[in-house]
Motif scaffolding. Structure first.
Motif, short mmCIF file in Angstrom:
data_model
loop_
_atom_site.label_atom_id
_atom_site.label_comp_id
_atom_site.label_asym_id
_atom_site.label_seq_id
_atom_site.Cartn_x
_atom_site.Cartn_y
_atom_site.Cartn_z
N PHE A 74 0.82 -1.21 0.00
CA PHE A 74 0.00 0.00 0.00
C PHE A 74 0.85 1.27 0.00
CE2 PHE A 74 -4.02 -2.00 2.13
CZ PHE A 74 -4.19 -2.78 1.00
N GLN A 75 2.06 1.19 0.55
CA GLN A 75 2.95 2.35 0.59
C GLN A 75 3.99 2.33 -0.52
OE1 GLN A 75 4.66 2.56 4.58
NE2 GLN A 75 3.55 4.46 4.91
N GLY A 76 4.08 1.25 -1.25
CA GLY A 76 5.12 1.12 -2.26
C GLY A 76 4.82 1.90 -3.53
N ALA A 77 5.81 1.90 -4.42
CA ALA A 77 5.62 2.54 -5.73
C ALA A 77 4.47 1.84 -6.45
CB ALA A 77 6.90 2.42 -6.55
N GLY A 78 3.53 2.61 -6.93
CA GLY A 78 2.33 2.05 -7.54
C GLY A 78 2.48 1.84 -9.02
N LYS A 79 1.38 2.04 -9.73
CA LYS A 79 1.34 1.77 -11.16
C LYS A 79 2.30 2.67 -11.94
CE LYS A 79 -2.05 0.44 -14.62
NZ LYS A 79 -3.49 0.28 -14.92
N TRP A 80 2.66 3.84 -11.36
CA TRP A 80 3.57 4.75 -12.05
C TRP A 80 4.96 4.17 -12.26
CZ3 TRP A 80 7.91 5.84 -9.26
CH2 TRP A 80 7.85 5.73 -7.87
N ALA A 81 5.29 3.12 -11.51
CA ALA A 81 6.63 2.54 -11.64
C ALA A 81 6.82 1.80 -12.95
CB ALA A 81 6.92 1.59 -10.48
N GLY A 82 5.72 1.39 -13.58
CA GLY A 82 5.79 0.64 -14.82
C GLY A 82 5.37 1.45 -16.03
N PRO A 83 5.57 0.91 -17.22
CA PRO A 83 5.24 1.63 -18.45
C PRO A 83 3.74 1.67 -18.69
CG PRO A 83 5.98 -0.57 -18.97
CD PRO A 83 6.15 -0.42 -17.49
N GLU A 84 3.30 2.71 -19.38
CA GLU A 84 1.89 2.85 -19.69
C GLU A 84 1.48 1.94 -20.85
OE1 GLU A 84 -0.32 4.59 -18.11
OE2 GLU A 84 1.02 5.52 -16.68
N GLU A 85 2.44 1.66 -21.73
CA GLU A 85 2.06 1.00 -22.98
C GLU A 85 1.88 -0.51 -22.87
OE1 GLU A 85 6.58 1.46 -22.83
OE2 GLU A 85 4.81 2.70 -22.43
N ARG A 86 2.33 -1.12 -21.80
CA ARG A 86 2.10 -2.55 -21.68
C ARG A 86 1.89 -2.92 -20.21
NH1 ARG A 86 7.70 -2.09 -22.20
NH2 ARG A 86 8.94 -3.34 -20.77
N THR A 87 1.26 -4.03 -19.99
CA THR A 87 0.85 -4.41 -18.65
C THR A 87 1.97 -5.16 -17.92
OG1 THR A 87 -1.45 -4.59 -19.32
CG2 THR A 87 -0.83 -5.73 -17.31
N GLN A 88 2.36 -4.63 -16.76
CA GLN A 88 3.26 -5.34 -15.87
C GLN A 88 2.73 -5.34 -14.44
OE1 GLN A 88 7.10 -3.34 -17.93
NE2 GLN A 88 7.61 -4.44 -16.06
N PHE A 89 1.86 -4.39 -14.13
CA PHE A 89 1.44 -4.18 -12.74
C PHE A 89 0.29 -5.11 -12.37
CE2 PHE A 89 -0.79 -1.27 -9.55
CZ PHE A 89 0.10 -1.55 -8.53
N GLY A 90 0.49 -5.86 -11.29
CA GLY A 90 -0.53 -6.79 -10.82
C GLY A 90 -1.32 -6.29 -9.64
N GLY A 91 -1.18 -5.00 -9.30
CA GLY A 91 -1.96 -4.41 -8.22
C GLY A 91 -1.22 -4.39 -6.89
N ARG A 92 -1.92 -3.85 -5.88
CA ARG A 92 -1.36 -3.77 -4.53
C ARG A 92 -1.73 -5.00 -3.72
NH1 ARG A 92 -3.37 1.69 -4.43
NH2 ARG A 92 -1.72 3.24 -4.73
#
Length: 552
Positions: free
Chosen positions: A233-251
């Motif tokens: 919840f306190q970590g780097a969120g979706k901004w840490a990854g690229p917008e153009e492809r999916t890498q983020f699996g949520g908090r």
């Protein structure tokens, strides 16, 4: 020059711009010295809130936020705030008054061994007993608060020491920040070998990954590896990854039932970056999974049977990540690797999209989240209190820049949101500020509305009103066969309450009123409190499979 005046000069030399506090006879010499200083004094309504404000300044600036209180209960009231700051990685310097040295062991007015009480909740606690050691103790306190994983430090200043003459000069490099180098090359190489052998690597970004000073390195690592990643919840969120492809699996956090939790369980190599187990218990996500574990942090991890890294890189996060990235080859991902994170991303997006369709009253949490998403920009800072609201927001509201979310994720301390909003408005004067709490947490610190109005703070505060301590209630229901105890609260007239402090209050009576209320509130020149009757009837699902229950 007295020691009190010297102390203020030293704080000036360190770049301190604001001090939050409450005066009293044992510390008034420092308050008087602040009259001739460029440091701005913010007089608060409670010492705990002064500590919360100082912690927010520290978290957003990277340098110690400072709070100043008198002896006895003034110091003891700091305890929760300093405990929270240490748990959340926020650098704070607390300065407390004390009775004269000759009275320390007497049962006299406000005699109190504050150092012994605060030592367990701080990284450093000491009392100044001679004028000559003032600079030494202050420098060590600041370095302790800011170094490694940041936290709080306490300096006790007896009244007679504050009034005593200060001999000598102000040290020019007092409290100079320490700069770490990267972790050991042998551990970096070991980590690279483990990562290169994996087919399902997942990055877990913890609290320190959201520091703006490490933003570039964290983004380079996430983008350069193209690994799936999740965040606390306190970590780097979706901004840490690229917008153009999916890498983020949520908090991930609190309960192990999110899409990101499945990614962690399926991973054959988890790489934690700036993670502290207090954010998310290791027993909930790492007790049964197999595969390697790599920890990248600024301090060694505690020995924990559920968290024993195969490689441990201890050093500056940016420097360590920059050395590790070039050693990683082109990973041969498992066939279902991309599908897993795409599925997680789709589930989270589907849940968020449902919010727009909720038209019932009281208002569903996802409807509030939807309306917030329409007004929050990549400049808006969000200060969250603790309660069911914090779980909904933590899971389904994406962060767009470093430390956009201010949360007490370790101690889960009630009452942090409103003081954090006041300090965030000081630290980020050009950023819109929105704070959120339940009706329970709101009254923990609502007296600071007077402080906010007096110093000209601007923010919008949303109360998710359930008439209860709901986060406790739904967990009691699950554990005790539907029975609850000690959770019912009475109602207050928020509109009248806000007006009493010279602020604006808004009562929501229909979900469609929320959008215009938010837009109007963000344009207000005074703090605006918006009370939202909330529908928590489905909250038991937070402990189950929320991604399925929320879509029904």
């Amino acid at each position: 020059m007295t020691c009190a005046e010297a102390l203020v000069r030293m704080l000036e030399s360190m770049g301190v711009t604001h001090v939050f506090g409450i005066p009293g006879a044992k510390i008034d010499a420092v308050f008087i010295a602040l009259l001739d200083s460029k440091i701005k004094l913010v007089v608060c309504r409670h010492e705990q809130n002064a500590a919360f404000m100082a912690a927010t300044m520290g978290r957003l600036t990277g340098r110690v936020g400072v709070c100043l209180v008198t002896s006895g209960p003034g110091v003891s009231n700091l305890t929760t705030g300093l405990l929270t700051a240490t748990s959340e990685g926020s650098p704070v310097l607390a300065i407390g008054g004390e009775v004269p040295l000759a009275d320390r062991l007497k049962q006299t007015h406000q005699s109190f061994d504050g150092v012994s009480v605060l030592r367990p909740v701080t990284k450093f606690a000491a009392e100044v007993v001679t004028p000559g050691e003032l600079g030494d103790i202050l420098g060590n306190a600041v370095r302790a608060a800011e170094s490694g994983r940041p936290g709080s430090a306490f300096l006790s200043l007896p009244k007679d020491i504050g009034l005593a003459p200060f001999e000598g000069e102000i040290p020019p490099s007092l409290g100079r920040p320490l700069k770490q180098g990267p972790g050991a090359l042998s551990e970096i190489e070991k980590a690279a070998a483990l990562i290169n052998a994996s087919t399902k690597p997942v990055i877990l970004l913890g609290m320190l990954s959201s520091d703006s000073r490490d933003q570039r390195a964290v983004q380079d690592f996430v983008r350069g590896t193209s690994f799936s990643y999740v965040s606390t919840f306190q970590g780097a969120g979706k901004w840490a990854g690229p917008e153009e492809r999916t890498q983020f699996g949520g908090r991930v956090g609190i309960f192990s039932n999110q899409p990101g939790d499945r990614l962690l369980q399926d991973s054959d190599c988890v790489i934690t970056v700036g993670y502290d187990p207090i954010e998310y218990d290791t027993s909930l996500w790492n007790s049964t999974r197999t595969g390697s574990l790599i920890a990248i942090d600024v301090i060694p991890s505690d020995q924990d049977r559920n968290f024993l890294p195969h490689a441990e890189i201890v050093g500056d996060l940016s420097a360590s990540l920059d050395l590790l990235l070039p050693l990683l080859g082109k990973t041969k991902f498992a066939p279902d690797y991309r599908d897993s994170v795409a599925k997680a991303d789709t589930e989270l997006a589907e849940i968020a999209s449902v919010g727009a369709r909720y038209s019932g009253f009281p208002v569903h949490p996802l409807r509030v989240i939807h309306e917030l998403s329409q007004v929050v920009t990549d400049r808006t800072t969000l200060a969250l209190d603790i309660g069911s609201m914090y779980i909904w927001m933590g899971r389904y509201f994406p962060a767009k820049f470093p430390r956009q979310f201010l949360i007490s994720n370790g101690q889960q301390t009630l009452g942090v949101a409103l003081p954090s909003a006041i300090a965030a408005n000081i630290a980020r004067p050009d950023s819109p500020i929105i704070s959120l709490s339940g009706d329970g947490g709101f009254l923990f610190s609502a007296a600071e509305l007077e402080t906010a109005r007096r110093i000209g703070s601007r923010f919008v505060h949303l109360i998710w009103d359930s008439g209860s301590y709901d986060m406790v209630a739904f967990q009691e229901e699950a554990h005790y066969g539907g029975r609850t105890a000690g959770i019912t609260l009475g109602q207050i007239d928020v509109v009248a309450f806000a007006a009493a402090f010279g602020c604006r209050g808004v009562q929501i009576n229909h979900p469609d009123e929320l959008a215009p209320a938010l837009r109007e509130a963000l344009a207000s020149t005074v703090p605006v409190i918006i009370n939202i009757p909330i529908d928590y009837s489905g909250n038991l699902a937070l402990m189950e499979e929320v991604h399925e229950a929320a879509l029904q």
